[in-house]
Design a protein around this motif. Structure first.
Motif, PDB file in Angstrom:
ATOM      1  N   ILE A 165      49.433  -7.247  16.459  1.00 57.49           N
ATOM      2  CA  ILE A 165      49.999  -6.689  17.672  1.00 57.49           C
ATOM      3  C   ILE A 165      48.895  -6.533  18.705  1.00 57.49           C
ATOM      4  O   ILE A 165      47.723  -6.690  18.417  1.00 57.49           O
ATOM      5  N   GLN A 166      49.295  -6.226  19.912  1.00 53.74           N
ATOM      6  CA  GLN A 166      48.343  -6.120  21.002  1.00 53.74           C
ATOM      7  C   GLN A 166      47.341  -5.001  20.758  1.00 53.74           C
ATOM      8  O   GLN A 166      47.660  -3.989  20.165  1.00 53.74           O
ATOM      9  N   GLU A 167      46.143  -5.199  21.257  1.00 52.16           N
ATOM     10  CA  GLU A 167      45.104  -4.188  21.124  1.00 52.16           C
ATOM     11  C   GLU A 167      45.479  -2.908  21.857  1.00 52.16           C
ATOM     12  O   GLU A 167      44.915  -1.872  21.621  1.00 52.16           O
ATOM     13  N   GLY A 168      46.453  -2.950  22.755  1.00 50.48           N
ATOM     14  CA  GLY A 168      46.898  -1.754  23.451  1.00 50.48           C
ATOM     15  C   GLY A 168      47.460  -0.709  22.501  1.00 50.48           C
ATOM     16  O   GLY A 168      47.660   0.431  22.873  1.00 50.48           O
ATOM     17  N   ASN A 169      47.745  -1.074  21.268  1.00 46.33           N
ATOM     18  CA  ASN A 169      48.291  -0.142  20.291  1.00 46.33           C
ATOM     19  C   ASN A 169      47.205   0.574  19.508  1.00 46.33           C
ATOM     20  O   ASN A 169      47.499   1.251  18.541  1.00 46.33           O
ATOM     21  N   GLU A 170      45.974   0.432  19.906  1.00 43.60           N
ATOM     22  CA  GLU A 170      44.860   1.148  19.297  1.00 43.60           C
ATOM     23  C   GLU A 170      44.838   2.556  19.889  1.00 43.60           C
ATOM     24  O   GLU A 170      45.009   2.741  21.087  1.00 43.60           O
ATOM     25  N   LEU A 171      44.659   3.561  19.050  1.00 42.70           N
ATOM     26  CA  LEU A 171      44.547   4.929  19.544  1.00 42.70           C
ATOM     27  C   LEU A 171      43.104   5.206  19.952  1.00 42.70           C
ATOM     28  O   LEU A 171      42.178   4.818  19.264  1.00 42.70           O
ATOM     29  N   THR A 172      42.940   5.902  21.070  1.00 39.79           N
ATOM     30  CA  THR A 172      41.603   6.314  21.496  1.00 39.79           C
ATOM     31  C   THR A 172      41.202   7.554  20.699  1.00 39.79           C
ATOM     32  O   THR A 172      42.045   8.231  20.103  1.00 39.79           O
ATOM     33  N   LEU A 173      39.922   7.880  20.703  1.00 41.90           N
ATOM     34  CA  LEU A 173      39.468   9.096  20.029  1.00 41.90           C
ATOM     35  C   LEU A 173      40.115  10.338  20.639  1.00 41.90           C
ATOM     36  O   LEU A 173      40.435  11.296  19.927  1.00 41.90           O
ATOM     37  N   GLU A 174      40.361  10.321  21.949  1.00 42.66           N
ATOM     38  CA  GLU A 174      41.024  11.444  22.601  1.00 42.66           C
ATOM     39  C   GLU A 174      42.459  11.590  22.107  1.00 42.66           C
ATOM     40  O   GLU A 174      42.948  12.695  21.898  1.00 42.66           O
ATOM     41  N   GLN A 175      43.159  10.458  21.922  1.00 39.00           N
ATOM     42  CA  GLN A 175      44.529  10.511  21.401  1.00 39.00           C
ATOM     43  C   GLN A 175      44.547  10.972  19.949  1.00 39.00           C
ATOM     44  O   GLN A 175      45.414  11.748  19.545  1.00 39.00           O
ATOM     45  N   ILE A 176      43.579  10.524  19.159  1.00 40.57           N
ATOM     46  CA  ILE A 176      43.480  10.982  17.772  1.00 40.57           C
ATOM     47  C   ILE A 176      43.250  12.486  17.746  1.00 40.57           C
ATOM     48  O   ILE A 176      43.886  13.211  16.974  1.00 40.57           O
ATOM     49  N   ASP A 177      42.360  12.996  18.602  1.00 38.47           N
ATOM     50  CA  ASP A 177      42.127  14.442  18.688  1.00 38.47           C
ATOM     51  C   ASP A 177      43.405  15.174  19.089  1.00 38.47           C
ATOM     52  O   ASP A 177      43.690  16.264  18.571  1.00 38.47           O
ATOM     53  N   ALA A 178      44.173  14.599  20.018  1.00 41.44           N
ATOM     54  CA  ALA A 178      45.428  15.232  20.442  1.00 41.44           C
ATOM     55  C   ALA A 178      46.435  15.279  19.291  1.00 41.44           C
ATOM     56  O   ALA A 178      47.155  16.269  19.127  1.00 41.44           O
ATOM     57  N   PHE A 179      46.501  14.225  18.467  1.00 43.18           N
ATOM     58  CA  PHE A 179      47.375  14.249  17.290  1.00 43.18           C
ATOM     59  C   PHE A 179      46.926  15.353  16.330  1.00 43.18           C
ATOM     60  O   PHE A 179      47.756  16.037  15.735  1.00 43.18           O
ATOM     61  N   GLU A 180      45.620  15.527  16.169  1.00 43.23           N
ATOM     62  CA  GLU A 180      45.112  16.597  15.310  1.00 43.23           C
ATOM     63  C   GLU A 180      45.542  17.962  15.848  1.00 43.23           C
ATOM     64  O   GLU A 180      45.964  18.838  15.088  1.00 43.23           O
ATOM     65  N   ARG A 181      45.418  18.168  17.163  1.00 45.86           N
ATOM     66  CA  ARG A 181      45.841  19.440  17.770  1.00 45.86           C
ATOM     67  C   ARG A 181      47.342  19.642  17.584  1.00 45.86           C
ATOM     68  O   ARG A 181      47.794  20.755  17.299  1.00 45.86           O
ATOM     69  N   LEU A 182      48.107  18.568  17.718  1.00 47.55           N
ATOM     70  CA  LEU A 182      49.553  18.653  17.542  1.00 47.55           C
ATOM     71  C   LEU A 182      49.905  18.987  16.089  1.00 47.55           C
ATOM     72  O   LEU A 182      50.801  19.777  15.824  1.00 47.55           O
ATOM     73  N   ARG A 183      49.160  18.410  15.144  1.00 50.51           N
ATOM     74  CA  ARG A 183      49.390  18.713  13.730  1.00 50.51           C
ATOM     75  C   ARG A 183      49.142  20.199  13.470  1.00 50.51           C
ATOM     76  O   ARG A 183      49.928  20.866  12.795  1.00 50.51           O
ATOM     77  N   LYS A 184      48.065  20.725  14.026  1.00 51.84           N
ATOM     78  CA  LYS A 184      47.761  22.150  13.854  1.00 51.84           C
ATOM     79  C   LYS A 184      48.808  23.025  14.528  1.00 51.84           C
ATOM     80  O   LYS A 184      49.196  24.064  14.003  1.00 51.84           O
ATOM     81  N   PHE A 185      49.290  22.604  15.706  1.00 51.13           N
ATOM     82  CA  PHE A 185      50.348  23.331  16.391  1.00 51.13           C
ATOM     83  C   PHE A 185      51.603  23.368  15.516  1.00 51.13           C
ATOM     84  O   PHE A 185      52.241  24.412  15.374  1.00 51.13           O
ATOM     85  N   ALA A 186      51.930  22.228  14.904  1.00 48.25           N
ATOM     86  CA  ALA A 186      53.133  22.137  14.070  1.00 48.25           C
ATOM     87  C   ALA A 186      53.024  23.007  12.819  1.00 48.25           C
ATOM     88  O   ALA A 186      54.042  23.416  12.258  1.00 48.25           O
ATOM     89  N   GLU A 187      51.796  23.292  12.364  1.00 49.57           N
ATOM     90  CA  GLU A 187      51.610  24.178  11.210  1.00 49.57           C
ATOM     91  C   GLU A 187      51.891  25.630  11.571  1.00 49.57           C
ATOM     92  O   GLU A 187      52.278  26.421  10.719  1.00 49.57           O
ATOM     93  N   SER A 188      51.688  25.997  12.841  1.00 45.93           N
ATOM     94  CA  SER A 188      51.855  27.387  13.246  1.00 45.93           C
ATOM     95  C   SER A 188      53.179  27.661  13.959  1.00 45.93           C
ATOM     96  O   SER A 188      53.600  28.797  14.052  1.00 45.93           O
ATOM     97  N   ALA A 189      53.812  26.628  14.471  1.00 43.03           N
ATOM     98  CA  ALA A 189      55.084  26.794  15.188  1.00 43.03           C
ATOM     99  C   ALA A 189      55.909  25.516  15.019  1.00 43.03           C
ATOM    100  O   ALA A 189      55.367  24.445  14.787  1.00 43.03           O
ATOM    101  N   SER A 190      57.181  25.646  15.155  1.00 40.82           N
ATOM    102  CA  SER A 190      58.049  24.479  15.046  1.00 40.82           C
ATOM    103  C   SER A 190      57.891  23.597  16.282  1.00 40.82           C
ATOM    104  O   SER A 190      57.819  24.097  17.408  1.00 40.82           O
TER     105      SER A 190
END
Length: 186
Positions: free
Chosen positions: A4-29
């Motif tokens: 697939i296109q290289e545009g589907n690569e996640l940036t380090l900033e997006q990976i960090d945002a997924f991590e923050r979202l995962r932590k948010f999901a652990e504390s709230a729905s």
């Protein structure tokens, strides 16, 4: 099968945002997320597939995400390799987001620190991603951060196949080991 296109690569900033979202999901729905609280994950809105979403669609995308962590492990000779992957499902199982978090390679004997970890995800017939490490992965039996990832369209049955290959470093022929897993949206 084509990549697939290289545009589907996640940036380090997006990976960090997924991590923050995962932590948010652990504390709230995620169902409670609103436009104001979604601003802390704004890097995810820059993912190509999300750029055209209006505010309501953006919130629905965030609320639909399902996340988990999978550690893939394989052994060969006197080596054991492990790779932890964070993954998210979006669009009701239509899109699979996956990124590596950390790895560990243990050895019980000789070996250097030039191992390789190659991992791939395979989705719909024309979509797959390969991630290849540099020829420099440590074999110290300690968890070491390694962030790389992307997203693909899932198969029609809402599954994605993952394969992780460890190429361990030792003098002479390098032993290899492979771990596989099929992720299924539920």
């Amino acid at each position: 099968m084509t990549t697939i296109q290289e545009g589907n690569e996640l940036t380090l900033e997006q990976i960090d945002a997924f991590e923050r979202l995962r932590k948010f999901a652990e504390s709230a729905s995620l169902q409670t997320i609103d436009l104001k609280s979604s601003s802390q994950f704004c890097e995810l809105r820059s993912i190509e597939a999300n750029q055209s979403l209006d505010d309501e669609q953006w919130l629905e995308w965030l609320r639909s995400l399902r996340s988990d962590v999978k550690t893939m492990a394989a052994e060969a000779s006197y080596f054991k390799g492990e790779l932890s992957l964070n993954f998210w499902w979006g669009n009701s199982g239509g899109i699979f987001y996956c990124y590596s978090v950390q790895y560990r390679i243990c050895k019980d004997g000789d070996g250097g620190n030039k191992a390789n970890i190659n991992w791939s995800i395979y989705g719909s017939p024309t979509q797959w991603r390969n991630h290849r490490s540099p020829d420099a992965m440590w074999q110290t039996c300690e968890w070491i951060s390694w962030s790389t990832g992307g997203y693909i369209g899932a198969k029609s049955d809402k599954t994605v196949f993952c394969e992780v290959e460890f190429v361990f470093d030792k003098s002479g022929s390098d032993p290899k080991a492979t771990a596989t897993h099929t992720f299924k949206y539920e």
